[in-house]
Design a protein around this motif. Sequence first.
Motif, PDB file in Angstrom:
ATOM      1  N   PHE A   1       0.858  -1.179   0.000  1.00 33.03           N
ATOM      2  CA  PHE A   1       0.000   0.000   0.000  1.00 33.03           C
ATOM      3  C   PHE A   1       0.894   1.227   0.000  1.00 33.03           C
ATOM      4  CE2 PHE A   1      -2.159   3.361   2.413  1.00 33.03           C
ATOM      5  CZ  PHE A   1      -3.257   3.552   1.600  1.00 33.03           C
ATOM      6  N   GLU A   2       0.791   2.046  -1.041  1.00 32.25           N
ATOM      7  CA  GLU A   2       1.627   3.243  -1.164  1.00 32.25           C
ATOM      8  C   GLU A   2       0.873   4.525  -0.825  1.00 32.25           C
ATOM      9  OE1 GLU A   2       4.880   3.391  -1.644  1.00 32.25           O
ATOM     10  OE2 GLU A   2       4.952   1.212  -1.677  1.00 32.25           O
ATOM     11  N   GLY A   3      -0.448   4.469  -0.735  1.00 28.91           N
ATOM     12  CA  GLY A   3      -1.221   5.673  -0.438  1.00 28.91           C
ATOM     13  C   GLY A   3      -1.045   6.711  -1.527  1.00 28.91           C
ATOM     14  N   PHE A   4      -1.018   7.975  -1.149  1.00 29.34           N
ATOM     15  CA  PHE A   4      -0.820   9.053  -2.118  1.00 29.34           C
ATOM     16  C   PHE A   4       0.664   9.181  -2.438  1.00 29.34           C
ATOM     17  CE2 PHE A   4      -4.899  10.291  -0.298  1.00 29.34           C
ATOM     18  CZ  PHE A   4      -5.601  10.687  -1.421  1.00 29.34           C
ATOM     19  N   LEU A   5       1.010   9.257  -3.701  1.00 24.75           N
ATOM     20  CA  LEU A   5       2.381   9.538  -4.104  1.00 24.75           C
ATOM     21  C   LEU A   5       2.721  10.975  -3.735  1.00 24.75           C
ATOM     22  CD1 LEU A   5       2.381   7.941  -7.667  1.00 24.75           C
ATOM     23  CD2 LEU A   5       3.808   7.224  -5.736  1.00 24.75           C
ATOM     24  N   PRO A   6       3.993  11.273  -3.497  1.00 21.97           N
ATOM     25  CA  PRO A   6       4.358  12.685  -3.274  1.00 21.97           C
ATOM     26  C   PRO A   6       3.882  13.515  -4.468  1.00 21.97           C
ATOM     27  CG  PRO A   6       6.252  11.239  -2.945  1.00 21.97           C
ATOM     28  CD  PRO A   6       5.157  10.395  -3.513  1.00 21.97           C
ATOM     29  N   GLN A   7       3.346  14.698  -4.210  1.00 23.68           N
ATOM     30  CA  GLN A   7       2.825  15.510  -5.319  1.00 23.68           C
ATOM     31  C   GLN A   7       3.930  16.101  -6.173  1.00 23.68           C
ATOM     32  OE1 GLN A   7      -0.393  18.223  -4.541  1.00 23.68           O
ATOM     33  NE2 GLN A   7      -1.229  16.893  -2.962  1.00 23.68           N
ATOM     34  N   LYS A   8       5.043  16.457  -5.560  1.00 26.83           N
ATOM     35  CA  LYS A   8       6.132  17.075  -6.334  1.00 26.83           C
ATOM     36  C   LYS A   8       7.450  16.425  -5.966  1.00 26.83           C
ATOM     37  CE  LYS A   8       3.706  21.377  -6.976  1.00 26.83           C
ATOM     38  NZ  LYS A   8       3.348  22.605  -6.369  1.00 26.83           N
ATOM     39  N   LYS A   9       8.077  16.924  -4.907  1.00 24.78           N
ATOM     40  CA  LYS A   9       9.403  16.459  -4.514  1.00 24.78           C
ATOM     41  C   LYS A   9       9.374  14.965  -4.155  1.00 24.78           C
ATOM     42  CE  LYS A   9      13.243  17.563  -1.498  1.00 24.78           C
ATOM     43  NZ  LYS A   9      13.712  18.344  -0.378  1.00 24.78           N
ATOM     44  N   GLY A  10      10.229  14.207  -4.797  1.00 28.38           N
ATOM     45  CA  GLY A  10      10.341  12.794  -4.505  1.00 28.38           C
ATOM     46  C   GLY A  10       9.434  11.885  -5.315  1.00 28.38           C
ATOM     47  N   ARG A  11       8.543  12.449  -6.106  1.00 34.79           N
ATOM     48  CA  ARG A  11       7.586  11.634  -6.871  1.00 34.79           C
ATOM     49  C   ARG A  11       8.301  10.742  -7.891  1.00 34.79           C
ATOM     50  NH1 ARG A  11       1.869  12.363  -7.641  1.00 34.79           N
ATOM     51  NH2 ARG A  11       1.135  11.337  -9.523  1.00 34.79           N
ATOM     52  N   GLN A  12       9.181  11.332  -8.701  1.00 37.21           N
ATOM     53  CA  GLN A  12       9.893  10.572  -9.727  1.00 37.21           C
ATOM     54  C   GLN A  12      10.769   9.497  -9.075  1.00 37.21           C
ATOM     55  OE1 GLN A  12      11.934  12.925 -12.663  1.00 37.21           O
ATOM     56  NE2 GLN A  12      13.000  11.175 -13.520  1.00 37.21           N
ATOM     57  N   LYS A  13      11.464   9.850  -8.014  1.00 39.92           N
ATOM     58  CA  LYS A  13      12.321   8.902  -7.314  1.00 39.92           C
ATOM     59  C   LYS A  13      11.498   7.724  -6.786  1.00 39.92           C
ATOM     60  CE  LYS A  13      15.766   8.800  -3.615  1.00 39.92           C
ATOM     61  NZ  LYS A  13      16.444   9.587  -2.579  1.00 39.92           N
ATOM     62  N   LYS A  14      10.322   8.007  -6.242  1.00 35.88           N
ATOM     63  CA  LYS A  14       9.442   6.961  -5.716  1.00 35.88           C
ATOM     64  C   LYS A  14       8.982   6.032  -6.836  1.00 35.88           C
ATOM     65  CE  LYS A  14       7.013   5.190  -2.339  1.00 35.88           C
ATOM     66  NZ  LYS A  14       7.672   4.478  -1.254  1.00 35.88           N
ATOM     67  N   LEU A  15       8.587   6.592  -7.974  1.00 36.20           N
ATOM     68  CA  LEU A  15       8.125   5.776  -9.099  1.00 36.20           C
ATOM     69  C   LEU A  15       9.263   4.915  -9.665  1.00 36.20           C
ATOM     70  CD1 LEU A  15       5.765   8.353 -10.801  1.00 36.20           C
ATOM     71  CD2 LEU A  15       5.085   6.154  -9.804  1.00 36.20           C
TER      72      LEU A  15
END
Length: 175
Positions: free
Chosen positions: A75-89
């Motif tokens: 369960f990842e919940g909401f992805l970061p909206q800006k900072k860290g989003r690409q890194k998380k994906l």
Amino acid sequence: KFNEHQQVSRIAERIARGEDIALISDAGTPGISDPGFLLVRTCIQQGIETECLPGATAFVPALVNSGLPCDRFCFEGFLPQKKGRQKKLIALAEEERTMIFYESPFRLVKALEQMAEFFGENRHACVAREISKLFEDFQRGTLKELIDHFTENGVKGEIVIIVEGKPKKEEEESE
């Protein structure tokens, strides 16, 4: 959202003084992708007894009804909206378990496009909308098919995205 730490401290102090407090949410189980977990954690740290009663959680029926494997999931919940989003994906592109995300209807197509970019547009997914409500809807297909569908039709309501994990090597070779 912007004063959760002050509110948590204030509420924990009230409980410590002997008041009974109930945490109730109109958006699923408190503590799942909301600041309710901060209150529970603070109470536990302060030796205050907590109790959780099971309630509605959108991701469980979305996962089960997605048609994707639900024996192992994250369960990842909401992805970061800006900072860290690409890194998380990028990190999640290697995840083999089924992945669960919450998303705003206003950001759904963008999120699906980013997932297609990092996970591959042929990755299977399901967008579950308005779980247990009158207009409950499940759209299943590849990320590309879902992007096309929601670009053409739009979307409203509370969204859960279920994405299959990265196929194991032997599965990729047999396809």
